[in-house]
Scaffold this motif. Structure first.
Motif, PDB file in Angstrom:
ATOM      1  N   ILE E  33       1.948  -2.139  -0.629  1.00  0.00           N
ATOM      2  CA  ILE E  33       2.217  -3.340  -1.423  1.00  0.00           C
ATOM      3  C   ILE E  33       0.962  -4.180  -1.551  1.00  0.00           C
ATOM      4  O   ILE E  33       0.656  -4.711  -2.612  1.00  0.00           O
ATOM      5  CB  ILE E  33       3.337  -4.167  -0.760  1.00  0.00           C
ATOM      6  N   SER E  34       0.183  -4.263  -0.457  1.00  0.00           N
ATOM      7  CA  SER E  34      -0.957  -5.171  -0.507  1.00  0.00           C
ATOM      8  C   SER E  34      -2.043  -4.658  -1.438  1.00  0.00           C
ATOM      9  O   SER E  34      -2.820  -5.437  -1.968  1.00  0.00           O
ATOM     10  CB  SER E  34      -1.508  -5.400   0.893  1.00  0.00           C
ATOM     11  N   PHE E  35      -2.111  -3.334  -1.654  1.00  0.00           N
ATOM     12  CA  PHE E  35      -3.132  -2.831  -2.571  1.00  0.00           C
ATOM     13  C   PHE E  35      -2.592  -2.674  -3.984  1.00  0.00           C
ATOM     14  O   PHE E  35      -3.288  -2.186  -4.863  1.00  0.00           O
ATOM     15  CB  PHE E  35      -3.687  -1.497  -2.086  1.00  0.00           C
ATOM     16  N   GLN E  36      -1.335  -3.040  -4.178  1.00  0.00           N
ATOM     17  CA  GLN E  36      -0.674  -2.740  -5.439  1.00  0.00           C
ATOM     18  C   GLN E  36      -0.827  -3.900  -6.424  1.00  0.00           C
ATOM     19  O   GLN E  36      -0.456  -5.011  -6.119  1.00  0.00           O
ATOM     20  CB  GLN E  36       0.810  -2.492  -5.145  1.00  0.00           C
ATOM     21  N   LYS E  37      -1.360  -3.625  -7.585  1.00  0.00           N
ATOM     22  CA  LYS E  37      -1.513  -4.685  -8.580  1.00  0.00           C
ATOM     23  C   LYS E  37      -0.266  -4.775  -9.466  1.00  0.00           C
ATOM     24  O   LYS E  37       0.056  -5.811 -10.009  1.00  0.00           O
ATOM     25  CB  LYS E  37      -2.727  -4.414  -9.450  1.00  0.00           C
ATOM     26  N   ASN E  38       0.411  -3.636  -9.594  1.00  0.00           N
ATOM     27  CA  ASN E  38       1.545  -3.536 -10.498  1.00  0.00           C
ATOM     28  C   ASN E  38       2.806  -4.102  -9.840  1.00  0.00           C
ATOM     29  O   ASN E  38       3.189  -3.666  -8.748  1.00  0.00           O
ATOM     30  CB  ASN E  38       1.709  -2.052 -10.821  1.00  0.00           C
ATOM     31  N   ASP E  39       3.460  -5.047 -10.480  1.00  0.00           N
ATOM     32  CA  ASP E  39       4.619  -5.686  -9.851  1.00  0.00           C
ATOM     33  C   ASP E  39       5.794  -4.738  -9.685  1.00  0.00           C
ATOM     34  O   ASP E  39       6.521  -4.795  -8.695  1.00  0.00           O
ATOM     35  CB  ASP E  39       5.055  -6.897 -10.673  1.00  0.00           C
ATOM     36  N   LEU E  40       5.977  -3.855 -10.657  1.00  0.00           N
ATOM     37  CA  LEU E  40       7.098  -2.925 -10.573  1.00  0.00           C
ATOM     38  C   LEU E  40       6.916  -1.991  -9.383  1.00  0.00           C
ATOM     39  O   LEU E  40       7.840  -1.731  -8.612  1.00  0.00           O
ATOM     40  CB  LEU E  40       7.205  -2.132 -11.874  1.00  0.00           C
ATOM     41  N   SER E  41       5.687  -1.500  -9.189  1.00  0.00           N
ATOM     42  CA  SER E  41       5.425  -0.614  -8.064  1.00  0.00           C
ATOM     43  C   SER E  41       5.652  -1.340  -6.749  1.00  0.00           C
ATOM     44  O   SER E  41       6.180  -0.760  -5.804  1.00  0.00           O
ATOM     45  CB  SER E  41       4.000  -0.096  -8.125  1.00  0.00           C
ATOM     46  N   ALA E  42       5.253  -2.616  -6.709  1.00  0.00           N
ATOM     47  CA  ALA E  42       5.481  -3.381  -5.486  1.00  0.00           C
ATOM     48  C   ALA E  42       6.970  -3.447  -5.187  1.00  0.00           C
ATOM     49  O   ALA E  42       7.397  -3.309  -4.043  1.00  0.00           O
ATOM     50  CB  ALA E  42       4.896  -4.771  -5.628  1.00  0.00           C
ATOM     51  N   LEU E  43       7.772  -3.608  -6.235  1.00  0.00           N
ATOM     52  CA  LEU E  43       9.230  -3.667  -6.039  1.00  0.00           C
ATOM     53  C   LEU E  43       9.738  -2.340  -5.479  1.00  0.00           C
ATOM     54  O   LEU E  43      10.563  -2.317  -4.560  1.00  0.00           O
ATOM     55  CB  LEU E  43       9.900  -3.986  -7.373  1.00  0.00           C
ATOM     56  N   ILE E  44       9.231  -1.228  -6.039  1.00  0.00           N
ATOM     57  CA  ILE E  44       9.690   0.074  -5.544  1.00  0.00           C
ATOM     58  C   ILE E  44       9.278   0.255  -4.086  1.00  0.00           C
ATOM     59  O   ILE E  44      10.029   0.788  -3.276  1.00  0.00           O
ATOM     60  CB  ILE E  44       9.120   1.200  -6.428  1.00  0.00           C
ATOM     61  N   LEU E  45       8.082  -0.237  -3.756  1.00  0.00           N
ATOM     62  CA  LEU E  45       7.602  -0.051  -2.387  1.00  0.00           C
ATOM     63  C   LEU E  45       8.387  -0.877  -1.377  1.00  0.00           C
ATOM     64  O   LEU E  45       8.446  -0.517  -0.203  1.00  0.00           O
ATOM     65  CB  LEU E  45       6.121  -0.396  -2.298  1.00  0.00           C
ATOM     66  N   THR E  46       9.019  -1.966  -1.814  1.00  0.00           N
ATOM     67  CA  THR E  46       9.818  -2.717  -0.837  1.00  0.00           C
ATOM     68  C   THR E  46      10.989  -1.873  -0.330  1.00  0.00           C
ATOM     69  O   THR E  46      11.518  -2.124   0.743  1.00  0.00           O
ATOM     70  CB  THR E  46      10.393  -4.012  -1.430  1.00  0.00           C
ATOM     71  N   ASP E  47      11.361  -0.871  -1.134  1.00  0.00           N
ATOM     72  CA  ASP E  47      12.391   0.060  -0.687  1.00  0.00           C
ATOM     73  C   ASP E  47      11.953   0.761   0.596  1.00  0.00           C
ATOM     74  O   ASP E  47      12.733   0.917   1.535  1.00  0.00           O
ATOM     75  CB  ASP E  47      12.615   1.072  -1.820  1.00  0.00           C
ATOM     76  N   ILE E  48      10.672   1.153   0.646  1.00  0.00           N
ATOM     77  CA  ILE E  48      10.125   1.805   1.844  1.00  0.00           C
ATOM     78  C   ILE E  48      10.181   0.852   3.031  1.00  0.00           C
ATOM     79  O   ILE E  48      10.533   1.237   4.149  1.00  0.00           O
ATOM     80  CB  ILE E  48       8.653   2.200   1.599  1.00  0.00           C
ATOM     81  N   VAL E  49       9.837  -0.414   2.768  1.00  0.00           N
ATOM     82  CA  VAL E  49       9.883  -1.394   3.858  1.00  0.00           C
ATOM     83  C   VAL E  49      11.308  -1.523   4.378  1.00  0.00           C
ATOM     84  O   VAL E  49      11.543  -1.633   5.582  1.00  0.00           O
ATOM     85  CB  VAL E  49       9.337  -2.748   3.361  1.00  0.00           C
TER      86      VAL E  49
END
Lengths: 86, 287, 100, 159, 222, 226
Positions: E33-49
């Protein structure tokens, strides 16, 4: 090694590999690939639930993860459709 | 009945002393800046004046809310006096009251519909973010004295000497908190002159009177808590001298420093807080 | 003699181990294959392995629910991929027109 | 004046989640240095995994003893004195569940997920207040999502 | 003894690996998430968290842990949904509502859409009703959702939507009443149990059904 | 170590199964404060924000529409009740759930607006709220794993604090900081306040500050430095 241990360590491996793949796998710039990759940790987590015999939680998780996938895919398709640049 | 009288007396003292200290502060600031300055009782007169002026409410205000919130601010600080000098209750409770005060302050700004009030409201949220780490003072005091109750803290200091010498960094952090409440301070971004009077811009008559009363009581209470918690059991003279000294000190600081940009103001306070927290923990581990 | 008995390779062929293997293959496939449709097929493999594991744990009701939800997930993926391809195709076509 | 610029950057909303996740990630790494272990004196303990299913118990893995409506099951709650009918829910089986139990060995999860069972006991009785909150969170999230969807994202042509 | 007094040895022995897996996964996801510029990708990555959180909670391995997981993951789902909706709303405003510029002829005649939905949905709903509670709600909701997406019928009016939302509010009240019965009249615990479990079932299932209605707007536009 | 050195003496308990609410003067004051503000919000109308119109001498009045007003008021009341609950709950997991509820409702209160910047802030805050559920629930689970209990009354009677509990409370603190948006994570939250509707945004701020004060109490109950 008896069965629960195999499940457990398989689950752990899948969770870790899957999360690495989701973060920096090949082609994850495409959001749909990223969502497909999140399914790997989801299955890994299911295995960990199975090891602990959290079967009711497992049952719920199987249903919930399908629905989460659907929500995320809906967002992806819709954003793509409106040509959003994030 | 006796209790009621004590409460009333304490509130009255808090109000009078707070206003006079504010007046003194303005006088000193003026003299440093080579101006004559207003008389010392100006703030007090100013407050009383507003109660005889006509009250009017802006057409755009969020109605019952706008009136209630200003009266609430007064109620909150009166209860602070009850918790502090009267009952000597829990310090945690006092900080709960302080948190409520932040909220009221910020909503007094936004409920009027004025753009200046709104900006003040946004800045109040900013500054609350900076003041929250200062609650760490509480934890440090608790770690040192093993209690949160003010009367117990006083008796701890009576036995072991003032806390100022054992946890000086916490005292500095608390002083920064007090400084941020003083008018014209570098951290007073919510009442900066760039946004007219901040949250007070659209309050007239009685409502402004309420706001000013509670400001005075708040100033008195913050100084009282600082003196009680860091200097231990003091007599009436002790409190008086301490409050005077602190007011003069803040006046000197305020007269010579500019107001900071909101982001910088917060980050300066946060930096103070972090240095204070880690420094205090190191000091406590060392001794 | 005893060692040989333990090391019998056929002992490793049971439902648990096979399922684990299938899951790893599925995971590797999802990660490494390039086309999304291929990935979906490997996803089905991953799910199949998981159902095998649940059966090995003898919780048949969970396995049944998983077996019902898997095709749903696959179908959802398929629909999204087809739709996305369509959108992307159209966008490309439009950009082409603009260029011409 | 680079520190001033840095402080201004911190006020950009888009950077905040990134900053938060970096800080949190570093804190998670601290976890590897801390000695950890599971305290085995827990409330609501459960038997070893697969133990009940290996004993061919049709109620596996959630059999906690007791018989329907007469005898409470075994539940190790935090404050048993606050829950008068503790264990009764675990012991309860609905008539359909009894039917399923007598037919097959492998449907324990379904049986204990239908009314009665240990999870219900915890979710509705001893820790019922938690469940109120959880279902409220769920409801609020959906109120929010459906409101935004109805008013903004679905009726987009009308605007 | 059916239930041991202490946590079994096996569970204790796999606590540390499970916890470490949770921490590593959380770290990887957060780093992503911290290296992610794309907001949609950040949202998908919160699933991993979220997965990392569930691993840590599951590692405790008692019945209580399971009870804590169960609603937690339904909540996770709800949050993802709410936030993705806000993201879409934001982008729609940014791009100036040009979402439906492309008239999409989206005809997909697959066998599975004409026969399977009824059958699968029926199984899932029936099974969900039998299960009750959060689990049943999720299962039955999945069934409703699949049915709604796959059906051809279109143009569900807002009134139906509000009706569904209303039902779920009522279900929530039923569950509250059930909870109160446990403490006010403990002898009626069976009634309380049924009210609670059916309330949650209806609530969760109807909410899941809403997702299907929303998703159909995108996936099955004709 | 005893709860009464933190918030004053315990005046009573409300047992709800394993979740026991306890009442000290501190908890009661905060509870009452949250409820009073909630009541105030429930009966207030919103303010009209006056902005200068660009390029002319007219004023632009920004109002909150009726539909939007209703949903935001509803969410604000829920948020107020959740804050009040977080003030008196006596169970760690229960507290984290209240905090999670406050987080999601806060996003909701501003999600109904139309400004892009505010929506962006709401989305970023939502991301933080979701990320924060890891340390929040993870921290509570670690406390459970190391002590075998979640009840604060039980936790306060424990003799000592293990390093694992320190780590768990560090996680909890991070989780609460994320959900409530304190420095240096304040920016997302402050941006959300630029929208009209002052009674509702009051509750956003109220909840975060009260939760922080309460969190200090809880962390001090879990960690016993002496």
């Amino acid at each position: 090694m008896f069965d629960p241990q195999i499940w457990f360590y398989t689950g752990c491996a899948l969770v870790v590999i899957g999360s690495i793949a989701t973060v920096t796998g090949p082609g994850v710039k495409d959001p749909i690939v990223r969502i497909l990759n999140t399914e790997i940790p989801a299955v890994g987590l299911s295995l960990i639930f199975l090891t602990y015999n959290h079967t009711i939680a497992l049952l719920t998780y199987i249903a919930a993860t399908t629905i989460i996938t659907l929500i995320l895919l809906r967002a992806v398709v819709r954003l793509e459709e409106m040509g959003a640049e994030l | 009945m006796n209790l009621m009288a004590t409460i009333l007396l304490n509130v009255l003292i808090a109000f009078l002393l707070g206003s006079i200290l504010f007046g003194l502060q303005r006088k000193i600031m003026a003299r440093i800046q080579m101006r004559p300055g207003p008389p010392i009782i100006q703030h007090l007169l100013h407050t009383l004046k507003f109660f005889v002026k006509e009250s009017s409410f802006p057409r755009t205000a969020a109605m019952p809310f706008y009136v209630a919130i200003a009266s609430m601010l007064c109620a909150i600080w009166v209860s602070a006096v009850i918790v502090g000098p009267v009952a000597q209750g829990s310090l945690l409770l006092f900080f709960g009251i302080y948190a409520l005060h932040k909220i009221v302050e910020h909503n007094a700004g936004s409920s009027s519909g004025s753009p200046y009030g709104k900006l003040s409201c946004v800045r109040a949220v900013f500054s609350a973010a900076a003041e929250v780490p200062l609650f760490a003072v509480l934890i440090i005091i608790y770690l040192q004295t093993n209690t949160m109750v003010i009367s117990d803290i006083i008796s701890y200091q009576a036995a072991n000497g003032p806390l100022l010498f054992t946890i000086p960094l916490a005292a500095v952090m608390f002083f920064v908190l007090i400084l941020s409440k003083a008018p014209y301070s570098p951290f007073a971004i919510t009442k900066g002159k760039d946004i007219i009077s901040g949250y007070e811009t659209e309050h007239f008559g009685v409502l402004r009177g309420y706001l000013m009363i509670s400001e005075s009581i708040a100033w008195y209470m913050l100084l009282w808590v600082f003196l009680t918690v860091f200097f231990g059991p003091l007599g009436v003279m002790g409190y008086l001298v301490g409050m005077l000294a602190l007011s003069v000190l803040t006046a000197f600081i305020n007269a010579t420093t500019p107001i900071l940009n909101p982001n910088h103001s917060i980050m300066v306070q946060v930096t103070f807080a972090f240095i204070g927290i880690f420094g205090s923990i190191l000091l406590m581990l060392a001794f | 003699m005893y060692l040989v008995k333990i090391m019998n390779p056929l002992d490793f062929i049971n439902l648990t181990n096979i399922s684990a293997l299938v899951m790893f293959i599925g995971a590797a496939g999802i990660i490494l294959l390039s086309k999304p449709l291929d990935k979906v097929i490997m996803f089905a493999l991953l799910q199949g392995g998981f159902i095998g594991t649940v059966v090995a744990a003898k919780y048949l009701d969970v396995a049944m629910a998983a077996a019902v939800f898997d095709p749903i997930a696959t179908v959802v993926f398929l629909m999204a991929i087809i739709k996305l391809n369509e959108i992307r195709g159209q966008k490309k076509a439009q950009e082409g027109e603009e260029l011409v | 004046m680079s520190i001033g610029r840095l402080w201004n950057q911190l006020a950009n909303p888009k950077r905040i989640p990134r900053l938060f996740s970096v800080v949190l990630g570093l804190i998670l790494l601290v976890g590897f240095l801390v000695p950890m272990g599971l305290n085995d004196h827990q409330i609501y303990p459960r038997p070893a995994p697969q133990e009940q299913i290996d004993q061919k118990n049709p109620l596996a893995p959630y059999d906690r003893g007791g018989s329907p409506l007469t005898e409470p099951g075994i539940v190790k709650a935090q404050y048993p004195q606050n829950a008068e009918e503790l264990g009764m829910i675990t012991g309860y089986l609905s008539p359909i569940a009894i039917g399923v139990k007598n037919t097959t060995l492998y449907y324990g999860t379904s049986i204990y997920s239908s009314p009665g069972g240990l999870i219900d006991e915890i979710l509705y009785y001893t820790r019922g207040f938690d469940t109120i909150l959880e279902s409220t969170i769920l409801m609020m999230a959906f109120v929010l999502a459906s409101w935004v969807a109805l008013n903004f994202t679905m009726r987009r042509k009308e605007e | 003894m059916i239930v041991p007094t202490v946590v079994p040895e096996f569970t204790v022995s796999i606590f540390i690996p499970a916890l470490y897996v949770g921490l590593i996964t959380g770290f990887i996801g957060l780093l992503g998430i911290s290296f992610q510029k794309n907001d949609l990708s950040a949202l998908i990555l919160t699933d991993i968290v979220g997965v990392a959180m569930l691993v840590i909670v599951a590692a405790v391995g008692t019945d209580l842990a399971e009870a804590l997981i169960l609603p937690g993951l339904v909540v996770e789902l709800a949050e993802i949904m709410a936030i993705s909706e806000i993201l879409m709303s934001r982008e729609m405003r940014k791009t100036g509502n040009n979402a439906s510029i492309f008239p999409l002829p989206f005809a997909m005649d697959m066998e599975i859409f004409s026969t399977a939905p009824n059958f699968l949905a029926l199984i899932l709903i029936a099974y969900g009703v039998f299960l009750t509670g959060f689990t049943g709600g999720a299962v039955a909701g999945g069934g409703i959702l699949f049915y709604v997406i796959a059906r051809r019928s279109r143009g569900l009016p807002i009134k139906v939507w509000e009706g569904i939302a209303g039902i779920s509010g009522v279900a929530w009240c039923i569950w509250l009443a059930g909870f109160l019965i446990f403490f006010i009249a403990p002898e009626l615990w069976l009634l309380g149990l049924f009210m609670s479990s059916c309330g949650i079932l209806i609530k969760v299932a109807s909410k899941m059904g809403l997702i299907g209605i929303m998703a159909r707007e995108d996936l099955k536009r004709e | 170590m005893d709860i009464s050195t933190l918030g004053g003496q315990i005046l009573g308990q409300i047992p709800l199964g394993d979740i026991v609410l306890y009442l000290t003067p501190f908890n009661l004051f905060m509870f009452a404060g949250a409820l009073i503000f909630t009541a105030l919000i429930a009966m207030s109308r919103t303010e009209t924000q006056i902005e200068a119109e660009f390029g002319s001498l007219k004023d632009n009045e920004v109002k909150v529409g009726l539909e939007e007003f209703k949903i935001r008021r509803f969410l604000a009341i829920v948020c107020g009740l959740a804050t009040a609950g977080a003030m008196i709950t006596g169970d760690l997991f229960n507290f984290t759930l209240f905090v999670a509820l406050i987080g999601i409702v806060n996003i909701g209160i501003v999600s109904a607006v139309k400004q892009i910047d505010v929506l962006n802030a709401a989305f970023q805050y939502g991301l933080i709220a979701m990320i924060a559920s890891l340390p929040l629930f993870g921290g509570a689970a670690l406390v459970l794993a190391s002590t075998g209990t979640l009840s604060l009354l039980q936790l306060s009677t424990l003799a000592s604090t293990t390093p694992m509990m320190y780590f768990a409370s560090l996680l909890l603190l991070m989780g609460i900081a994320g959900e409530t948006g304190v420095a240096p994570f304040y920016a997302t939250k402050a941006e959300m306040f630029r929208t009209p509707g002052s009674p509702f945004i009051l509750i956003i701020h109220l909840s975060s500050l009260l939760v922080i004060v309460r969190a200090i109490e809880i962390l001090l109950i879990i960690n016993k430095p002496f």
